[in-house]
Design an enzyme around this catalytic site. Sequence first.
Site, PDB file in Angstrom:
ATOM      1  N   HIS A 118       0.898  -1.147   0.227  1.00 36.84           N
ATOM      2  CA  HIS A 118      -0.175  -0.014   0.109  1.00 36.84           C
ATOM      3  C   HIS A 118       0.799   1.456   0.016  1.00 36.84           C
ATOM      4  CE1 HIS A 118      -3.664   2.195   1.523  1.00 36.84           C
ATOM      5  NE2 HIS A 118      -2.857   2.867   1.818  1.00 36.84           N
ATOM      6  N   GLU A 119       1.947   1.253   0.850  1.00 35.14           N
ATOM      7  CA  GLU A 119       2.704   2.599   1.155  1.00 35.14           C
ATOM      8  C   GLU A 119       3.643   2.732  -0.061  1.00 35.14           C
ATOM      9  OE1 GLU A 119       1.539   4.409   3.197  1.00 35.14           O
ATOM     10  OE2 GLU A 119       0.503   2.770   4.402  1.00 35.14           O
ATOM     11  N   HIS A 122       1.895   4.337  -2.912  1.00 29.27           N
ATOM     12  CA  HIS A 122       2.042   5.991  -2.608  1.00 29.27           C
ATOM     13  C   HIS A 122       3.333   6.556  -3.029  1.00 29.27           C
ATOM     14  CE1 HIS A 122      -1.797   6.354  -0.603  1.00 29.27           C
ATOM     15  NE2 HIS A 122      -1.443   5.633   0.548  1.00 29.27           N
TER      16      HIS A 122
END
EC number: 3.4.24.-
Length: 217
Positions: A118-119, A122
């Site tokens: 997820h990160e 980003h």
Amino acid sequence: MATPTPRHQETPQETTERERCEQWTDELFRTSPMVRFMTKHLSLLDCNPLSPLRTASSSSHATASARAQPKLVIAPCPPSIAGGFSPSLRSEPTSESSILLCSNRIFSKAHLEDTLSHEMVHWFDHCRFLVDWSNLRHHACSEIRAASLSGDCGFVREWQRRNYGFKLQHQNCVKRRAVLSILANPACAGDRQKAEQTVDEVFQSCFGDTRPFDEIY
């Protein structure tokens, strides 16, 4: 971003949690197809999460000191989060960003894989699209992509959250997770209506953007 507890000040539980998270992280960078794929595509953008940190010889002493931290930070966190992304300053290369992994909030290696992925989405967005994180539409788009592509809204994770459903469950999860993240943005000021409206406005285009994947993982 949370700051790691100095090792000589760790409790036995904090030491156990940190070492477990470090071991799982090392294993994922070696064996996880998702993490390895994202590492490859971050590296193509000169944002390799495993590259050495900048030193004072390549930057001003003040800047180097201010950013003297690992790119993968493992630390205890409040109960509400399992990880986070800290974007580089505007004056710095996008490669000088970092990821937080919450050693006390990660309950399995699979959970860590989803959180790290997820990160990393980003970070990819930050490096590829130069996201303005104070712009709610930019932030919402990256949250939609990260929730959709990382496995954060997979069936097992949703079942563990007791969100039971089948019809449009993935899309509903992505919207819900994105809204929660936007609510934490100071530019939103906790306005749920604004957060939901922003997510709705960009959802179709951002949900359909699966870069760097050909389709949803």
